[in-house]
Design a protein around this motif. Structure first.
Motif, PDB file in Angstrom:
ATOM      1  N   GLU A 172       0.838  -1.198   0.000  1.00 46.68           N
ATOM      2  CA  GLU A 172       0.000   0.000   0.000  1.00 46.68           C
ATOM      3  C   GLU A 172       0.870   1.244   0.000  1.00 46.68           C
ATOM      4  N   GLN A 203      -4.703   9.632  -3.154  1.00 40.99           N
ATOM      5  CA  GLN A 203      -5.318   8.347  -3.480  1.00 40.99           C
ATOM      6  C   GLN A 203      -4.472   7.197  -2.956  1.00 40.99           C
ATOM      7  N   GLN A 220      -3.111   3.563  -3.136  1.00 42.89           N
ATOM      8  CA  GLN A 220      -2.877   2.603  -4.205  1.00 42.89           C
ATOM      9  C   GLN A 220      -2.435   1.259  -3.629  1.00 42.89           C
ATOM     10  N   TYR A 221      -2.837   0.200  -4.302  1.00 42.95           N
ATOM     11  CA  TYR A 221      -2.497  -1.158  -3.891  1.00 42.95           C
ATOM     12  C   TYR A 221      -1.689  -1.819  -5.014  1.00 42.95           C
ATOM     13  N   THR A 275      -3.584  -0.431  -8.401  1.00 43.50           N
ATOM     14  CA  THR A 275      -4.944   0.067  -8.551  1.00 43.50           C
ATOM     15  C   THR A 275      -5.416   0.693  -7.248  1.00 43.50           C
ATOM     16  N   ALA A 276      -6.372   1.597  -7.365  1.00 42.66           N
ATOM     17  CA  ALA A 276      -7.002   2.166  -6.180  1.00 42.66           C
ATOM     18  C   ALA A 276      -8.141   1.289  -5.686  1.00 42.66           C
ATOM     19  N   HIS A 277      -8.568   0.347  -6.525  1.00 42.31           N
ATOM     20  CA  HIS A 277      -9.706  -0.505  -6.174  1.00 42.31           C
ATOM     21  C   HIS A 277      -9.354  -1.961  -6.487  1.00 42.31           C
ATOM     22  N   SER A 301     -10.369  -4.920  -6.680  1.00 40.36           N
ATOM     23  CA  SER A 301     -11.554  -5.777  -6.697  1.00 40.36           C
ATOM     24  C   SER A 301     -11.179  -7.195  -7.086  1.00 40.36           C
ATOM     25  N   TRP A 322     -10.203  -7.331 -10.710  1.00 40.84           N
ATOM     26  CA  TRP A 322      -8.858  -6.823 -10.988  1.00 40.84           C
ATOM     27  C   TRP A 322      -7.798  -7.845 -10.603  1.00 40.84           C
ATOM     28  N   LYS A 339      -8.090  -9.269   0.117  1.00 42.30           N
ATOM     29  CA  LYS A 339      -8.154  -8.797  -1.267  1.00 42.30           C
ATOM     30  C   LYS A 339      -7.904  -9.923  -2.263  1.00 42.30           C
TER      31      LYS A 339
END
Length: 208
Positions: A30, A37, A39-40, A58-60, A62, A65, A94
């Motif tokens: 992270e 923002q 980010q991961y 990505t910020a999300h 999912s 992703w 995640k």
């Protein structure tokens, strides 16, 4: 997500293609960019070769992703002729269940670390520390696009130029240079330095 360009050349002499039954490890990192923002970053490392693959950021993060990132990894490993048998990871929420299914279809078994036992994934954790100390803590990263660019540069630097004690000063995709034993060459040794990311990373080589 960081995509591999088409027509990428074969991997170097210490690549996974020359090692059977490789052990992989993965983790999320992270960080926060200057626009606020979070980010991961998802990365994978080969235990023996120490070759790292940054799968994307990505910020999300999912399930969709992460699934796409793992599918890209499986294709990359196949292109490299890598016969990985295990992938070590923690119990991060995640990571969706389908991730393990995709790996299982490629004959890669997922091995989970114990709860709050980072030493079980020590090689990956060591790379995370290196990435933070050598890149993330030294760069002002504006946004996700800038972060992706910096990660591409660092991945190339880590795999192609950064010397590793575990590999006897070789890089994961570059063998160690032959030692210089001629005293005359040592006296007149000429070293060139190439800077990456505005001087955050330095690459050294012998001048021709």
């Amino acid at each position: 997500m960081i995509r591999r360009p088409s027509g990428r050349p074969p991997h170097g002499p210490t690549s996974c293609a020359r090692k059977a039954d490789a052990l992989l490890a993965c983790d999320f990192i992270e960080t926060v960019t200057l626009n606020g923002q979070r980010q991961y970053i998802l990365a994978v490392i080969e235990h023996t070769a120490r070759r790292v693959r940054v799968l994307g950021t990505t910020a999300h993060p999912s399930a969709t992703w992460v699934t796409q990132a793992i599918q890209n990894l499986v294709m990359d490993l196949d292109d490299a002729g890598c016969r990985a048998r295990f992938l070590l990871r923690d119990r991060d929420g995640k990571c969706p269940a389908i991730m393990d299914e995709i790996l299982a279809e490629a004959d890669i078994k997922t091995v989970l670390t114990g709860i709050r036992m980072p030493r079980m994934n020590s090689i990956m954790e060591r790379w995370v520390q290196s990435c933070r100390r050598e890149l993330l803590d030294r760069c002002l990263l504006w946004n996700e696009r800038h972060l992706r660019h910096a990660l591409r540069e660092y991945e190339h630097f880590y795999n192609q130029h950064r010397a590793h004690q575990t590999l006897n000063q070789a890089a994961p995709l570059r063998p160690a240079p032959d030692p210089i034993t001629d005293p005359g060459r040592i006296i007149d040794l000429n070293i060139r330095r190439r800077d990456r990311l505005g001087g955050v990373l330095h690459e050294y080589s012998h001048a021709a």
